[in-house]
Motif scaffolding. Structure first.
Motif, PDB file in Angstrom:
ATOM      1  N   THR A 123       0.853  -1.380   0.076  1.00  0.00           N
ATOM      2  CA  THR A 123       0.133  -0.077   0.085  1.00  0.00           C
ATOM      3  C   THR A 123       1.085   1.313   0.035  1.00  0.00           C
ATOM      4  O   THR A 123       0.741   2.063  -0.678  1.00  0.00           O
ATOM      5  CB  THR A 123      -0.919  -0.118   1.134  1.00  0.00           C
ATOM      6  OG1 THR A 123      -1.780  -1.316   1.181  1.00  0.00           O
ATOM      7  CG2 THR A 123      -1.983   1.311   1.295  1.00  0.00           C
ATOM      8  N   VAL A 124       2.088   1.354   0.777  1.00  0.00           N
ATOM      9  CA  VAL A 124       2.937   2.428   0.832  1.00  0.00           C
ATOM     10  C   VAL A 124       3.539   2.710  -0.245  1.00  0.00           C
ATOM     11  O   VAL A 124       3.535   3.758  -0.871  1.00  0.00           O
ATOM     12  CB  VAL A 124       3.892   2.071   1.931  1.00  0.00           C
ATOM     13  CG1 VAL A 124       4.869   3.425   1.988  1.00  0.00           C
ATOM     14  CG2 VAL A 124       3.168   1.926   3.450  1.00  0.00           C
ATOM     15  N   LYS A 125       4.124   1.347  -1.061  1.00  0.00           N
ATOM     16  CA  LYS A 125       4.529   1.894  -2.217  1.00  0.00           C
ATOM     17  C   LYS A 125       3.654   2.145  -3.356  1.00  0.00           C
ATOM     18  O   LYS A 125       3.853   3.133  -4.213  1.00  0.00           O
ATOM     19  CB  LYS A 125       5.080   0.180  -2.644  1.00  0.00           C
ATOM     20  CG  LYS A 125       5.710   0.241  -3.942  1.00  0.00           C
ATOM     21  CD  LYS A 125       6.154  -1.193  -4.389  1.00  0.00           C
ATOM     22  CE  LYS A 125       6.932  -1.381  -5.974  1.00  0.00           C
ATOM     23  NZ  LYS A 125       8.228  -0.483  -5.960  1.00  0.00           N
ATOM     24  N   ALA A 126       2.408   1.478  -3.303  1.00  0.00           N
ATOM     25  CA  ALA A 126       1.576   2.226  -4.343  1.00  0.00           C
ATOM     26  C   ALA A 126       1.218   3.712  -4.197  1.00  0.00           C
ATOM     27  O   ALA A 126       0.875   4.551  -5.313  1.00  0.00           O
ATOM     28  CB  ALA A 126       0.173   1.199  -4.095  1.00  0.00           C
ATOM     29  N   ASN A 127       1.011   3.985  -3.096  1.00  0.00           N
ATOM     30  CA  ASN A 127       0.633   5.343  -2.641  1.00  0.00           C
ATOM     31  C   ASN A 127       1.818   6.296  -3.148  1.00  0.00           C
ATOM     32  O   ASN A 127       1.465   7.621  -3.818  1.00  0.00           O
ATOM     33  CB  ASN A 127       0.216   5.701  -1.226  1.00  0.00           C
ATOM     34  CG  ASN A 127      -1.206   5.423  -0.971  1.00  0.00           C
ATOM     35  OD1 ASN A 127      -1.923   6.320  -1.090  1.00  0.00           O
ATOM     36  ND2 ASN A 127      -1.557   4.131  -0.601  1.00  0.00           N
ATOM     37  N   ILE A 128       3.211   6.165  -2.874  1.00  0.00           N
ATOM     38  CA  ILE A 128       4.115   6.956  -3.006  1.00  0.00           C
ATOM     39  C   ILE A 128       4.341   6.910  -4.605  1.00  0.00           C
ATOM     40  O   ILE A 128       4.526   7.921  -5.385  1.00  0.00           O
ATOM     41  CB  ILE A 128       5.307   6.558  -2.519  1.00  0.00           C
ATOM     42  CG1 ILE A 128       5.151   6.523  -0.710  1.00  0.00           C
ATOM     43  CG2 ILE A 128       6.528   7.312  -2.979  1.00  0.00           C
ATOM     44  CD1 ILE A 128       4.888   7.702  -0.406  1.00  0.00           C
ATOM     45  N   GLU A 129       4.172   5.973  -5.447  1.00  0.00           N
ATOM     46  CA  GLU A 129       4.558   5.665  -6.871  1.00  0.00           C
ATOM     47  C   GLU A 129       3.293   6.679  -7.514  1.00  0.00           C
ATOM     48  O   GLU A 129       3.603   7.406  -8.399  1.00  0.00           O
ATOM     49  CB  GLU A 129       4.655   4.495  -7.148  1.00  0.00           C
ATOM     50  CG  GLU A 129       5.664   3.592  -6.782  1.00  0.00           C
ATOM     51  CD  GLU A 129       5.906   2.461  -7.342  1.00  0.00           C
ATOM     52  OE1 GLU A 129       4.838   1.754  -7.908  1.00  0.00           O
ATOM     53  OE2 GLU A 129       7.120   1.596  -7.192  1.00  0.00           O
ATOM     54  N   TYR A 130       2.058   6.443  -7.042  1.00  0.00           N
ATOM     55  CA  TYR A 130       1.073   7.157  -7.480  1.00  0.00           C
ATOM     56  C   TYR A 130       1.154   8.708  -7.296  1.00  0.00           C
ATOM     57  O   TYR A 130       1.012   9.659  -8.186  1.00  0.00           O
ATOM     58  CB  TYR A 130      -0.338   6.809  -6.908  1.00  0.00           C
ATOM     59  CG  TYR A 130      -1.471   7.412  -7.383  1.00  0.00           C
ATOM     60  CD1 TYR A 130      -2.217   7.412  -8.680  1.00  0.00           C
ATOM     61  CD2 TYR A 130      -1.906   8.482  -6.479  1.00  0.00           C
ATOM     62  CE1 TYR A 130      -3.135   8.088  -8.935  1.00  0.00           C
ATOM     63  CE2 TYR A 130      -3.148   9.279  -6.629  1.00  0.00           C
ATOM     64  CZ  TYR A 130      -3.931   8.971  -8.149  1.00  0.00           C
ATOM     65  OH  TYR A 130      -4.876   9.808  -8.340  1.00  0.00           O
ATOM     66  N   ALA A 131       1.519   8.887  -6.037  1.00  0.00           N
ATOM     67  CA  ALA A 131       1.677  10.513  -5.802  1.00  0.00           C
ATOM     68  C   ALA A 131       2.647  11.006  -6.815  1.00  0.00           C
ATOM     69  O   ALA A 131       2.569  12.417  -7.017  1.00  0.00           O
ATOM     70  CB  ALA A 131       2.117  10.671  -4.306  1.00  0.00           C
ATOM     71  N   LYS A 132       3.821  10.461  -6.859  1.00  0.00           N
ATOM     72  CA  LYS A 132       4.970  11.011  -7.652  1.00  0.00           C
ATOM     73  C   LYS A 132       4.580  11.077  -9.145  1.00  0.00           C
ATOM     74  O   LYS A 132       5.303  11.963  -9.917  1.00  0.00           O
ATOM     75  CB  LYS A 132       6.165  10.153  -7.577  1.00  0.00           C
ATOM     76  CG  LYS A 132       6.904  10.499  -6.101  1.00  0.00           C
ATOM     77  CD  LYS A 132       7.712   9.308  -6.059  1.00  0.00           C
ATOM     78  CE  LYS A 132       9.213   9.829  -6.860  1.00  0.00           C
ATOM     79  NZ  LYS A 132       9.848  10.780  -6.630  1.00  0.00           N
ATOM     80  N   SER A 133       3.542  10.526  -9.849  1.00  0.00           N
ATOM     81  CA  SER A 133       3.197  10.444 -11.104  1.00  0.00           C
ATOM     82  C   SER A 133       1.978  11.340 -11.488  1.00  0.00           C
ATOM     83  O   SER A 133       1.733  11.560 -12.745  1.00  0.00           O
ATOM     84  CB  SER A 133       2.912   9.085 -11.174  1.00  0.00           C
ATOM     85  OG  SER A 133       1.667   8.497 -10.872  1.00  0.00           O
ATOM     86  N   VAL A 134       1.157  11.679 -10.376  1.00  0.00           N
ATOM     87  CA  VAL A 134      -0.239  12.500 -10.924  1.00  0.00           C
ATOM     88  C   VAL A 134       0.208  13.923 -11.428  1.00  0.00           C
ATOM     89  O   VAL A 134       1.025  14.535 -10.796  1.00  0.00           O
ATOM     90  CB  VAL A 134      -1.269  12.339  -9.959  1.00  0.00           C
ATOM     91  CG1 VAL A 134      -1.529  10.911  -9.553  1.00  0.00           C
ATOM     92  CG2 VAL A 134      -0.737  13.153  -8.464  1.00  0.00           C
ATOM     93  N   THR A 135      -0.920  14.299 -12.107  1.00  0.00           N
ATOM     94  CA  THR A 135      -0.736  15.777 -12.380  1.00  0.00           C
ATOM     95  C   THR A 135      -2.218  16.311 -12.484  1.00  0.00           C
ATOM     96  O   THR A 135      -3.180  15.619 -13.068  1.00  0.00           O
ATOM     97  CB  THR A 135      -0.321  15.822 -13.827  1.00  0.00           C
ATOM     98  OG1 THR A 135       1.229  15.586 -13.669  1.00  0.00           O
ATOM     99  CG2 THR A 135      -0.141  17.488 -13.990  1.00  0.00           C
ATOM    100  N   PRO A 136      -2.555  17.405 -11.682  1.00  0.00           N
ATOM    101  CA  PRO A 136      -1.596  18.246 -10.940  1.00  0.00           C
ATOM    102  C   PRO A 136      -1.299  17.367  -9.627  1.00  0.00           C
ATOM    103  O   PRO A 136      -2.366  16.581  -9.157  1.00  0.00           O
ATOM    104  CB  PRO A 136      -2.631  19.445 -10.620  1.00  0.00           C
ATOM    105  CG  PRO A 136      -4.056  18.845 -10.817  1.00  0.00           C
ATOM    106  CD  PRO A 136      -3.925  18.053 -11.744  1.00  0.00           C
ATOM    107  N   SER A 137      -0.341  17.510  -8.898  1.00  0.00           N
ATOM    108  CA  SER A 137      -0.015  16.752  -7.781  1.00  0.00           C
ATOM    109  C   SER A 137       0.069  17.804  -6.734  1.00  0.00           C
ATOM    110  O   SER A 137      -0.235  19.130  -6.843  1.00  0.00           O
ATOM    111  CB  SER A 137       1.430  16.695  -7.902  1.00  0.00           C
ATOM    112  OG  SER A 137       2.289  17.894  -7.935  1.00  0.00           O
ATOM    113  N   ASN A 138      -0.037  17.331  -5.497  1.00  0.00           N
ATOM    114  CA  ASN A 138      -0.112  18.049  -4.321  1.00  0.00           C
ATOM    115  C   ASN A 138       1.196  18.910  -4.084  1.00  0.00           C
ATOM    116  O   ASN A 138       2.100  18.212  -3.727  1.00  0.00           O
ATOM    117  CB  ASN A 138      -0.444  17.073  -3.138  1.00  0.00           C
ATOM    118  CG  ASN A 138      -0.622  17.699  -1.603  1.00  0.00           C
ATOM    119  OD1 ASN A 138       0.187  18.655  -1.240  1.00  0.00           O
ATOM    120  ND2 ASN A 138      -1.569  17.335  -0.918  1.00  0.00           N
ATOM    121  N   VAL A 139       1.278  20.211  -4.055  1.00  0.00           N
ATOM    122  CA  VAL A 139       2.418  20.849  -4.159  1.00  0.00           C
ATOM    123  C   VAL A 139       3.258  20.871  -2.934  1.00  0.00           C
ATOM    124  O   VAL A 139       4.394  21.037  -2.622  1.00  0.00           O
ATOM    125  CB  VAL A 139       2.242  22.324  -4.478  1.00  0.00           C
ATOM    126  CG1 VAL A 139       1.786  22.408  -5.877  1.00  0.00           C
ATOM    127  CG2 VAL A 139       1.291  23.012  -3.656  1.00  0.00           C
TER     128      VAL A 139
END
Length: 463
Positions: A65-81
Motif C-alpha cells: 500500500t505504501v509503495k502504491a501510494n508513493i508511486e501514484y503520488a509522484k506520477s499524478v498531475t496536478p500534484s499536491n504541491v
C-alpha cells in the motif's frame, strides 16, 4: 477528495486519511501507521508498519500500500504541491516484507519522517488507487471518520461520521460523534458563525474576542512576504545584484510591519527561513537587517541604480495587506513595485517562470535542513527559475552529515549567509491565531506547528 492531486483542507483530508506518522505535543514525530523507522544509511529509510489497519473498502494496509501510494503520488498531475518537496527525494520504494518498507532516496533527507506526518504521508486504499477518477468525490481511507455525502456540499461543507471500524482506540485518538468542516473565506462570516454557535473551532484574526471561547497562538511558522524568484537577473536585471536585494531588505521596517500588519503575532526575521525553533538559532540573526533607508539608497547607487528601478510582483489578493506594506517601503527608496493580482491561477502563474518576484506564504518547521532546502535550492516550490547557490548547497551537504555542536554551528552559518544573499524580503515569521469553545473541544497546542492537526482536537470528556 484525492489527497495526492489537490491541496485539501488539512482537516478534510485528516478526517478520512491516516498519515504514516503524527506530531506529538512537543513537536516530536511519533508513530502512527508506521510503528518505527530507522535510517540504515543517509539515503535509505526503513519503516515498520502496523498490521491491523483496514480501509473503508475492505483493503488491508501493508507495505504494498505504501509503495502504491508513493508511486501514484509522484506520477499524478496536478500534484499536491505541499507533498512534492518531500516525495521528490524518494527514488524508489521496496517492499521488504508485508510489514516493512524501504525508501531509497536520491540524496540525504533526515526529515522525511516529519514529511510523512504532513501531506506527504496520506495513505489511500490501494484498491481505490486503481480507479483514481472515483477519488474525485469519494474518500477511501483508513481514517477516523467517513464522509457523509448527504451533509456535504463540495468546496463548502464536508460532513463526517465516525468510522466504526477504525483501528485506533479511544485512548489513542478520542473522536467526535460527528464532524463538520466548513470552508469559509470571509473572516467576518467566520467570526459570526463562531459567535452564533455554528462552529466550535476556527482560525481567527488578531483582536477577535468571542464570549466563552479561548484564543490561542500557534508557533511562528509562516514565512510571509516577497519572494525574489529572479536572483540571477534574467527577467529583471537589478535583482541579479545581491546589493539590490540587500537594499530591499534594509528599506523595510520589520518592527512596524510586525506590529501593524501582523498585529504583533510573530518574531522579526532577516529574510531567512530560520527562527527560534531552528537548530543553531540566536537572536542576533533577527536583527541582521536594521531599518536603514540611507543604507538602502547607498547600496542601490553602488549597484548602478541611483534612481531605483521598476519590478512587477505576482500577488495573491488575500495577501494584499502585506504586499502593499512592503511595496510602500520599497517605493520610498525608488523601487517602483507594481502588484499584479492573481487568485484562482496563482499556482499556475508561479510555475510559469514569467515573474521576477511574488508575494509568498510558506511554512517553516524549525527543521533547518528541510526549511533551507525547500526555500533556497532547486527543490524549492518557490523557485520556478531553478536558481541555485553553491555555498548554500555545500553548507547543507556538510550540515546534514554533521552532529552536535558542529551541526549547530553550520546551520547558524547557513542562516547568516542566507540572510546576506537575500532571496526574500520577509519582515517576520508570523503566527496564526485559532479559537475554540473549551466546553466542546479540547485542543493540544503542538510545538513548532502553526495550527493544531485534527488529531490535536478531541471531545471534552473523551469520546
Amino acid at each position: 477528495m484525492d489527497p495526492w492531486k489537490t491541496q485539501l483542507s488539512q482537516y478534510v483530508a485528516a478526517a478520512t486519511y491516516d498519515t504514516l506518522t503524527h506530531i506529538d505535543a512537543d513537536g516530536t514525530v511519533v508513530p502512527w501507521l508506521a510503528t518505527s523507522w530507522d535510517y540504515s544509511d543517509a539515503k535509505t529509510l526503513v519503516m515498520e508498519l502496523r498490521t491491523d489497519v483496514v480501509f473503508t473498502d475492505g483493503a488491508s494496509f501493508d507495505a504494498e500500500t505504501v509503495k502504491a501510494n508513493i508511486e501514484y503520488a509522484k506520477s499524478v498531475t496536478p500534484s499536491n504541491v505541499a507533498a512534492q518537496p518531500y516525495l521528490s527525494y524518494i527514488r524508489s520504494v521496496d517492499v521488504v516484507s508485508k510489514t516493512k518498507v524501504r525508501f531509497n532516496l536520491t540524496a540525504p533527507q533526515p526529515d522525511l519522517p516529519y514529511g510523512f506526518s504532513q501531506q506527504a504521508g496520506w495513505m489511500v486504499s490501494p484498491t481505490a488507487l486503481k480507479n483514481p477518477d472515483a477519488l474525485a468525490d469519494t474518500a477511501v481511507g483508513s481514517g477516523p471518520y467517513v464522509l457523509d455525502k448527504s451533509g456535504t456540499t463540495p468546496n463548502k461543507t464536508y460532513a463526517f461520521t465516525r468510522n466504526k471500524n477504525y483501528w485506533a482506540t479511544a485512548a489513542q485518538w478520542p473522536r467526535f460523534e460527528k464532524l463538520v468542516v466548513q470552508l469559509m473565506a470571509d473572516p467576518t462570516a467566520t467570526d459570526n458563525a463562531a459567535r452564533s454557535g455554528q462552529i466550535d473551532y476556527t482560525i481567527v484574526a488578531a483582536g477577535t474576542e468571542i464570549s466563552g471561547w479561548k484564543v490561542a497562538q500557534g508557533a511562528a511558522a509562516a514565512f510571509f512576504g516577497f519572494t525574489i524568484f529572479d536572483t540571477a537577473g534574467e527577467i529583471n536585471k537589478p535583482l541579479g545584484d545581491v546589493r539590490v536585494r540587500q537594499a530591499m531588505n534594509y528599506a523595510i521596517d520589520r518592527q512596524t510591519i510586525l506590529k501593524s500588519v501582523l498585529d504583533g503575532q510573530g518574531v522579526a526575521n532577516a529574510s531567512t527561513p530560520f527562527g527560534p525553533d531552528s537548530l543553531g538559532y540566536s537572536r542576533s540573526i533577527d536583527s541582521y537587517y536594521t531599518y536603514d533607508v540611507a543604507k538602502a539608497k547607498r547600496l542601490l547607487r553602488q549597484a548602478g541604480y541611483p534612481n531605483g528601478f521598476s519590478v512587477k510582483v505576482l500577488n495573491n489578493p488575500q495577501w494584499d495587506q502585506m504586499a502593499q506594506a512592503l511595496a510602500g517601503y520599497l517605493r520610498k527608496v525608488g523601487i517602483d513595485v507594481q502588484l499584479s493580482n492573481h487568485g484562482d491561477d496563482l499556482v499556475q502563474q508561479t510555475n510559469s517562470g514569467k515573474w521576477a518576484m511574488a508575494t509568498g506564504l510558506l511554512s517553516v518547521t524549525g527543521l533547518p535542513y528541510s526549511d533551507f532546502t525547500f526555500t533556497m535550492t532547486k527543490s524549492s516550490a518557490m523557485n520556478p527559475l531553478g536558481n541555485s547557490n553553491p555555498k548554500v548547497n555545500a553548507l547543507l551537504a556538510e550540515a546534514v552529515s554533521a552532529e552536535g555542536d558542529e551541526q549547530k554551528r553550520l546551520y547558524a552559518e547557513l542562516a547568516e549567509y542566507a540572510a546576506e544573499q537575500a532571496w526574500y524580503v520577509i519582515p517576520a515569521l508570523s503566527s496564526q491565531l485559532h479559537a475554540y469553545d473549551p466546553a466542546v473541544v479540547k485542543v493540544v497546542e503542538p510545538a513548532r506547528v502553526g495550527a493544531p492537526m485534527l488529531y490535536h482536537l478531541t471531545p471534552v470528556g473523551g469520546e
